[in-house]
Enzyme design. Structure first.
Site, PDB file in Angstrom:
ATOM      1  N   HIS A 182     -20.540  14.864   5.603  1.00  0.00           N
ATOM      2  CA  HIS A 182     -19.146  14.555   5.931  1.00  0.00           C
ATOM      3  C   HIS A 182     -18.551  13.690   4.822  1.00  0.00           C
ATOM      4  O   HIS A 182     -17.494  13.987   4.290  1.00  0.00           O
ATOM      5  CB  HIS A 182     -19.092  13.842   7.277  1.00  0.00           C
ATOM      6  CG  HIS A 182     -17.711  13.548   7.753  1.00  0.00           C
ATOM      7  ND1 HIS A 182     -16.786  14.538   7.976  1.00  0.00           N
ATOM      8  CD2 HIS A 182     -17.092  12.372   8.029  1.00  0.00           C
ATOM      9  CE1 HIS A 182     -15.653  13.981   8.376  1.00  0.00           C
ATOM     10  NE2 HIS A 182     -15.802  12.672   8.413  1.00  0.00           N
ATOM     11  N   PHE A 211     -12.955   9.456  14.128  1.00  0.00           N
ATOM     12  CA  PHE A 211     -12.535   8.259  14.851  1.00  0.00           C
ATOM     13  C   PHE A 211     -12.795   8.459  16.348  1.00  0.00           C
ATOM     14  O   PHE A 211     -12.676   9.565  16.875  1.00  0.00           O
ATOM     15  CB  PHE A 211     -11.039   7.987  14.641  1.00  0.00           C
ATOM     16  CG  PHE A 211     -10.714   7.366  13.305  1.00  0.00           C
ATOM     17  CD1 PHE A 211     -11.693   6.807  12.499  1.00  0.00           C
ATOM     18  CD2 PHE A 211      -9.403   7.326  12.855  1.00  0.00           C
ATOM     19  CE1 PHE A 211     -11.383   6.221  11.280  1.00  0.00           C
ATOM     20  CE2 PHE A 211      -9.069   6.747  11.636  1.00  0.00           C
ATOM     21  CZ  PHE A 211     -10.063   6.196  10.850  1.00  0.00           C
ATOM     22  N   LYS A 263     -15.610  16.636  -0.623  1.00  0.00           N
ATOM     23  CA  LYS A 263     -14.438  15.753  -0.504  1.00  0.00           C
ATOM     24  C   LYS A 263     -14.024  15.161  -1.851  1.00  0.00           C
ATOM     25  O   LYS A 263     -12.888  14.735  -2.022  1.00  0.00           O
ATOM     26  CB  LYS A 263     -14.693  14.678   0.550  1.00  0.00           C
ATOM     27  CG  LYS A 263     -14.672  15.288   1.957  1.00  0.00           C
ATOM     28  CD  LYS A 263     -14.612  14.255   3.043  1.00  0.00           C
ATOM     29  CE  LYS A 263     -14.450  14.885   4.423  1.00  0.00           C
ATOM     30  NZ  LYS A 263     -15.616  15.674   4.867  1.00  0.00           N
ATOM     31  N   CYS A 307     -11.630  13.991  13.062  1.00  0.00           N
ATOM     32  CA  CYS A 307     -12.213  14.631  11.875  1.00  0.00           C
ATOM     33  C   CYS A 307     -13.430  15.476  12.193  1.00  0.00           C
ATOM     34  O   CYS A 307     -14.029  16.069  11.297  1.00  0.00           O
ATOM     35  CB  CYS A 307     -12.535  13.565  10.831  1.00  0.00           C
ATOM     36  SG  CYS A 307     -11.062  12.625  10.402  1.00  0.00           S
TER      37      CYS A 307
END
Lengths: 405, 81
Positions: free
Chosen positions: A301, A393, A330, A161
């Site tokens: 983020h 990740f 988001k 990501c």
């Protein structure tokens, strides 16, 4: 430090539409791109979550549609080609123009899961001759380079990501150091498939708000319960400031700082207190020569998972004595994985140019674990310095500093 | 063996299998956080998913946060099986 770098073109394909304008208007208006999954039947796939932010149009029909060839391009590559075409045109470039110098143009397009859906569809059968090139991570960058005739440096970070942010960071360095005058840079992902959604579902990372998709993605909100998967692509045209000036191009913003760090901590969980992201933001501000107090806006983020947002809030609170306005897109767009940082870079560049900070959708209840000044209405304000963050990740972080020009 | 005992045995085997522990070293008193199992949150989700597939009992995140020993988990699942 090398040459100054500016953003001269933007391209977006998101759940809010296939143009920058559609996404920007939707963000400003507080429109959610979330809905029930339509690309496959989640129940038949044994998936508990039934909400995602799907791109509502077929990329092969986005004009100019002769660039997107769905016979050879994976969906992730189609998104990137459509976004790159918009960005290059927006920058005022036409690769067919004799003044276009392909050797001085680079391509840098990251992707987290790239051809996951293509691999899933092909599994168990004899692959077609075009299978491999419909799935390789670097084929988004490859197709973009072919479509815009970019023969300079070509790369495709696969850093989950953070991939979109890392692709832009590396492209900025290409321009700074004279390896290219122009770089078409961004990120793309298209993982709304049984395997893509199912992978996050089994990790219990997804929101369970199936009954109310528009309210499911809740960055920093006290009642957030997981991420909503998104898809799409964001592409920016980066250019040496002098190069842009010579052709009278008007930049959206300058990119003055880039940074990357590793957590060296855990495969999925961010480091305690967000220390990896904190070091990343500090490096990025140092690269830009900016003090934390000079930052006017942070595009976070904000995956919207309980732990992820709390760790990011800790990182931001440790960098900034008095955190500036914080937002996340988001809530509108879901988490588009490797595309997220690039989509957000385009949004921040537009935000700096327009003097409008887009609101955070679904932020209703303050979480003591995320004590940040989250902006919930479009805010008209001059932003001199903005920071955008990404984390992925494997414990991989990225950040960018944008400044008003 | 009663159904409950059989389910407890299955849960205990899932725990040992997922955490690659010696099944003979795992008993109801074994803590998830101790040296034998050394489980972390992603491991616990893996175990919960395996229990759901094998035994048909959903163990929500809230419950995973409260179980500290293998016995706590087997009790939770056996009560709902």
């Amino acid at each position: 430090m090398g040459r100054d770098v500016v953003v001269t073109g933007l391209g977006l394909v998101t759940a809010l539409g296939e143009t920058v304008e559609a996404t920007w208007q939707g963000l400003r208006d507080g429109t959610s791109g979330a809905g029930p999954i339509t690309r496959f039947d989640p129940e038949a796939a044994g998936i508990r979550s039934n909400v995602a932010c799907e791109v509502p149009v077929d990329p092969a029909t986005v004009p100019p549609d002769d660039r997107v060839d769905d016979r050879v391009m994976g969906r992730y590559a189609q998104f990137a080609v459509a976004a790159a075409a918009e960005a290059v045109a927006d920058a005022g470039y036409d690769p067919a123009d004799p003044d276009w110098t392909p050797e001085r143009v680079g391509t840098s397009i990251g992707s987290g899961l790239a051809g996951l859906a293509e691999i899933e569809s092909a599994a168990g059968e004899r692959p077609s001759p075009s299978f491999l090139v419909s799935a390789l991570t670097n084929l988004a960058a490859g197709h973009v380079s072919m479509c815009v005739d970019a023969r300079g440096p070509n790369r495709a970070p696969g850093t989950a990501c953070s991939a979109g942010t890392h692709a832009i960071a590396a492209a900025v360095e290409d321009v700074r150091h004279g390896r290219a005058d122009v770089v078409v840079a961004g990120g793309t992902d298209a993982a709304i498939s049984p395997l893509g959604v199912g992978s996050f579902d089994s990790m219990r990372a997804l929101s369970g708000r199936d009954g109310d998709p528009a309210a499911a993605s809740r960055p920093f909100d006290a009642d957030r319960d997981g991420l909503v998967l998104g898809e799409g692509s964001g592409v920016v045209v980066l250019e040496a400031r002098d190069h842009a000036r010579e052709r009278d191009a008007t930049p959206y913003a300058a990119v003055t700082g880039v940074g990357r760090t590793g957590d060296a901590h855990h495969v999925t969980r961010p480091a305690e207190d967000g220390t990896g992201l904190r070091r990343c933001i500090e490096r990025t501000l140092s690269d830009a020569g900016r003090d934390p107090a000079s930052v006017d806006h942070v595009n976070a983020h904000a995956t919207s998972t309980p732990v992820g947002d709390a760790r990011e809030a800790a990182a931001l609170r440790s960098v900034f004595d008095d955190p500036p306005p914080v937002t996340s897109v988001k809530g509108h767009l879901g988490h588009a994985l490797g595309a997220a940082g690039a989509i957000e870079a385009a949004v921040v560049a537009r935000s700096v140019a327009e003097g409008t900070i887009p609101p955070t959708l679904n932020y209703e209840t303050r979480d003591p674990e995320c004590a940040l000044p989250v902006v919930t209405d479009p805010r008209e304000t001059v932003t001199d310095v903005a920071v955008s963050t990404s984390a992925g990740f494997g414990g991989t972080n990225g950040a960018l500093v944008f400044e008003r020009v | 063996m009663s159904d409950t005992q059989e389910i407890r045995g299955r849960v205990q085997r899932i725990v040992a299998d997922r955490l690659r522990a010696d099944p003979d070293a795992v008993d109801p008193e074994t803590p998830f956080g101790g040296e034998t199992l050394d489980a972390e949150s992603l491991d616990m989700v893996e175990i919960a998913e395996a229990i759901e597939a094998d035994v048909g009992v959903h163990v929500p995140d809230e419950a995973l946060e409260t179980v500290s020993t293998v016995g706590d988990l087997t009790d939770y699942v056996a009560d709902r099986a």
